[in-house]
Design a protein around this motif. Sequence first.
Motif, PDB file in Angstrom:
ATOM      1  N   TYR A  28     -36.995  24.529  23.867  1.00 34.11           N
ATOM      2  CA  TYR A  28     -37.396  25.217  22.745  1.00 34.11           C
ATOM      3  C   TYR A  28     -37.312  24.319  21.475  1.00 34.11           C
ATOM      4  CZ  TYR A  28     -37.771  29.615  25.218  1.00 34.11           C
ATOM      5  OH  TYR A  28     -38.196  30.522  26.138  1.00 34.11           O
ATOM      6  N   GLU A  29     -38.158  24.441  20.476  1.00 35.07           N
ATOM      7  CA  GLU A  29     -37.766  24.131  19.214  1.00 35.07           C
ATOM      8  C   GLU A  29     -37.882  25.155  18.108  1.00 35.07           C
ATOM      9  OE1 GLU A  29     -40.471  20.912  18.010  1.00 35.07           O
ATOM     10  OE2 GLU A  29     -39.750  19.553  19.839  1.00 35.07           O
ATOM     11  N   TRP A  30     -36.818  24.984  17.218  1.00 36.47           N
ATOM     12  CA  TRP A  30     -36.748  26.179  16.200  1.00 36.47           C
ATOM     13  C   TRP A  30     -37.161  25.308  14.760  1.00 36.47           C
ATOM     14  CZ3 TRP A  30     -31.605  28.816  17.043  1.00 36.47           C
ATOM     15  CH2 TRP A  30     -31.683  29.578  18.194  1.00 36.47           C
ATOM     16  N   THR A  31     -38.020  26.078  13.911  1.00 36.33           N
ATOM     17  CA  THR A  31     -38.673  25.475  12.712  1.00 36.33           C
ATOM     18  C   THR A  31     -37.458  26.082  11.623  1.00 36.33           C
ATOM     19  OG1 THR A  31     -40.059  27.615  12.125  1.00 36.33           O
ATOM     20  CG2 THR A  31     -40.869  25.496  13.520  1.00 36.33           C
ATOM     21  N   GLN A  32     -37.177  24.956  10.685  1.00 35.82           N
ATOM     22  CA  GLN A  32     -36.311  25.196   9.585  1.00 35.82           C
ATOM     23  C   GLN A  32     -36.952  25.595   8.263  1.00 35.82           C
ATOM     24  OE1 GLN A  32     -33.239  22.386   8.937  1.00 35.82           O
ATOM     25  NE2 GLN A  32     -32.884  23.052   7.016  1.00 35.82           N
ATOM     26  N   GLU A  33     -36.830  26.688   7.751  1.00 34.82           N
ATOM     27  CA  GLU A  33     -37.462  27.025   6.505  1.00 34.82           C
ATOM     28  C   GLU A  33     -36.419  27.171   5.230  1.00 34.82           C
ATOM     29  OE1 GLU A  33     -39.514  30.445   7.002  1.00 34.82           O
ATOM     30  OE2 GLU A  33     -40.917  29.938   8.573  1.00 34.82           O
ATOM     31  N   ARG A  34     -36.953  26.366   3.994  1.00 33.23           N
ATOM     32  CA  ARG A  34     -35.826  26.795   3.059  1.00 33.23           C
ATOM     33  C   ARG A  34     -36.922  27.452   1.890  1.00 33.23           C
ATOM     34  NH1 ARG A  34     -33.404  21.132   1.236  1.00 33.23           N
ATOM     35  NH2 ARG A  34     -32.345  21.879   3.350  1.00 33.23           N
ATOM     36  N   GLY A  57     -37.206  29.800  11.262  1.00 29.02           N
ATOM     37  CA  GLY A  57     -38.334  30.363  11.087  1.00 29.02           C
ATOM     38  C   GLY A  57     -39.107  31.024  12.281  1.00 29.02           C
ATOM     39  N   ARG A  58     -39.675  30.067  13.334  1.00 31.93           N
ATOM     40  CA  ARG A  58     -40.300  30.246  14.604  1.00 31.93           C
ATOM     41  C   ARG A  58     -39.371  29.604  15.471  1.00 31.93           C
ATOM     42  NH1 ARG A  58     -42.622  32.661  10.949  1.00 31.93           N
ATOM     43  NH2 ARG A  58     -44.729  32.806  10.751  1.00 31.93           N
ATOM     44  N   ARG A  59     -39.190  30.265  16.751  1.00 26.31           N
ATOM     45  CA  ARG A  59     -38.659  29.684  17.966  1.00 26.31           C
ATOM     46  C   ARG A  59     -39.838  29.364  18.931  1.00 26.31           C
ATOM     47  NH1 ARG A  59     -34.920  33.204  15.856  1.00 26.31           N
ATOM     48  NH2 ARG A  59     -32.667  32.680  15.773  1.00 26.31           N
ATOM     49  N   VAL A  60     -40.203  28.177  19.184  1.00 23.91           N
ATOM     50  CA  VAL A  60     -41.312  27.899  19.622  1.00 23.91           C
ATOM     51  C   VAL A  60     -40.835  27.425  21.215  1.00 23.91           C
ATOM     52  CG1 VAL A  60     -43.392  26.512  19.919  1.00 23.91           C
ATOM     53  CG2 VAL A  60     -42.562  27.306  17.630  1.00 23.91           C
ATOM     54  N   ASN A  61     -41.642  27.986  22.285  1.00 28.66           N
ATOM     55  CA  ASN A  61     -41.451  27.368  23.528  1.00 28.66           C
ATOM     56  C   ASN A  61     -42.385  26.443  23.798  1.00 28.66           C
ATOM     57  OD1 ASN A  61     -41.401  27.053  26.148  1.00 28.66           O
ATOM     58  ND2 ASN A  61     -41.699  29.310  26.839  1.00 28.66           N
ATOM     59  N   LEU A  93     -47.196  20.907  21.645  1.00 30.66           N
ATOM     60  CA  LEU A  93     -46.785  19.514  21.437  1.00 30.66           C
ATOM     61  C   LEU A  93     -46.130  19.445  20.103  1.00 30.66           C
ATOM     62  CD1 LEU A  93     -49.632  17.427  22.893  1.00 30.66           C
ATOM     63  CD2 LEU A  93     -47.520  18.248  24.093  1.00 30.66           C
ATOM     64  N   ASP A  94     -46.777  20.115  19.187  1.00 24.76           N
ATOM     65  CA  ASP A  94     -46.044  20.228  17.595  1.00 24.76           C
ATOM     66  C   ASP A  94     -45.749  21.710  17.284  1.00 24.76           C
ATOM     67  OD1 ASP A  94     -45.916  20.106  15.063  1.00 24.76           O
ATOM     68  OD2 ASP A  94     -47.452  18.346  14.798  1.00 24.76           O
ATOM     69  N   SER A  95     -44.541  21.708  17.164  1.00 27.85           N
ATOM     70  CA  SER A  95     -44.052  23.171  16.917  1.00 27.85           C
ATOM     71  C   SER A  95     -44.382  23.628  15.602  1.00 27.85           C
ATOM     72  CB  SER A  95     -42.462  23.146  17.352  1.00 27.85           C
ATOM     73  OG  SER A  95     -41.696  22.279  16.285  1.00 27.85           O
ATOM     74  N   ALA A  96     -44.489  22.816  14.560  1.00 28.02           N
ATOM     75  CA  ALA A  96     -45.006  23.263  13.005  1.00 28.02           C
ATOM     76  C   ALA A  96     -46.166  23.566  13.228  1.00 28.02           C
ATOM     77  CB  ALA A  96     -44.576  21.928  12.280  1.00 28.02           C
ATOM     78  N   LYS A  97     -47.181  22.735  13.785  1.00 27.11           N
ATOM     79  CA  LYS A  97     -48.462  23.367  13.776  1.00 27.11           C
ATOM     80  C   LYS A  97     -48.757  24.525  14.607  1.00 27.11           C
ATOM     81  CE  LYS A  97     -50.624  18.862  13.423  1.00 27.11           C
ATOM     82  NZ  LYS A  97     -51.697  17.779  13.973  1.00 27.11           N
ATOM     83  N   ALA A  98     -48.071  24.867  15.805  1.00 21.18           N
ATOM     84  CA  ALA A  98     -48.490  25.832  16.576  1.00 21.18           C
ATOM     85  C   ALA A  98     -47.655  27.146  15.770  1.00 21.18           C
ATOM     86  CB  ALA A  98     -47.624  25.692  17.885  1.00 21.18           C
TER      87      ALA A  98
END
Length: 305
Positions: A28-34, A57-61, A93-98
């Motif tokens: 997984y990858e998690w997005t960090q938001e400020r 922000g998002r928890r991406v598989n 492949l890119d958690s931010a774009k997804a």
Amino acid sequence: MGLIVIGVLVLLVLITLLSGVKSVPQGYEWTQERFGKYQRSLKPGLNLIIPYIDRIGRRVNMMEQVLDVPSQEVITQDNALITVDGVVFYQVLDSAKASYEVRNLEQATLNLTMTNIRTVMGGMTLDDLLSNRDSINARLLAVVDEATEPWGVKVTRIEVKDIRPPADLVASMGRQMKAEREKRANILDAEGFRQAAILKAEGEKQAKILSAEGRRQAAFLEAEAREREAAAEAEATRLVSDAIANGNAQAINYFIAQRYVDALKEIATAPNQKTLILPIEATSILGSLQGIAEVAKEAFGGSKR
């Protein structure tokens, strides 16, 4: 009272410290938001953020996932109504774009796949659909993968699971297949008969050639035998002529008598002769025999000299 305040402050500090520590699981990858804006993606493992300022922000598989494509009806180029379903394999492949380029990634990918299935299969005939499934999968993969690339997604495989024509069309296809097989069987039978006829004609031709060759060889041998017989006859005639020329008249009697005896022999040995009638005077026969005897006497007498 002071102890209570200190306890509350300590608890608040512990909660703050713990809220700044994030453990991301593997895959997984998690997005960090400020303040609502994307900052970075947290990788698997232990990560630190600023409490009360940053948030998840998002928890991406990030693992490869399977998405079932529900059944849908498609009208082919030759106006056949079929029912199609499938599966899609994709990986982020890119958690931010997804997370921020598309809303509801799975639904968007599913709708995109279903739309392209109708587009690709609608431009093909039913026979092409049933016989070129690999080509259909390749075309769908190329189109959908290109469309999902801005979302940070890689479509690894698209498989059409089932293509179901109507029941009456399936029955017609079965009859067509049966007729085609019967046609092929008839063609093979006709080809076999034709080949057999060709071989038979070739054999008869070869037999006739061999027979003609045998007759030609027999005729050649017969002609050669007649030629030799004629040569012998000519030689005998020449000897008789020489004897007559030298004054030996008995040689002609011998020659005639021999021919007479040969003629009688041929008449007597004929297969259809049972009774032999000779309309010849006895004196002629005796004269011929007497001539033969004189020739023989002269020959033996001459040898005694």
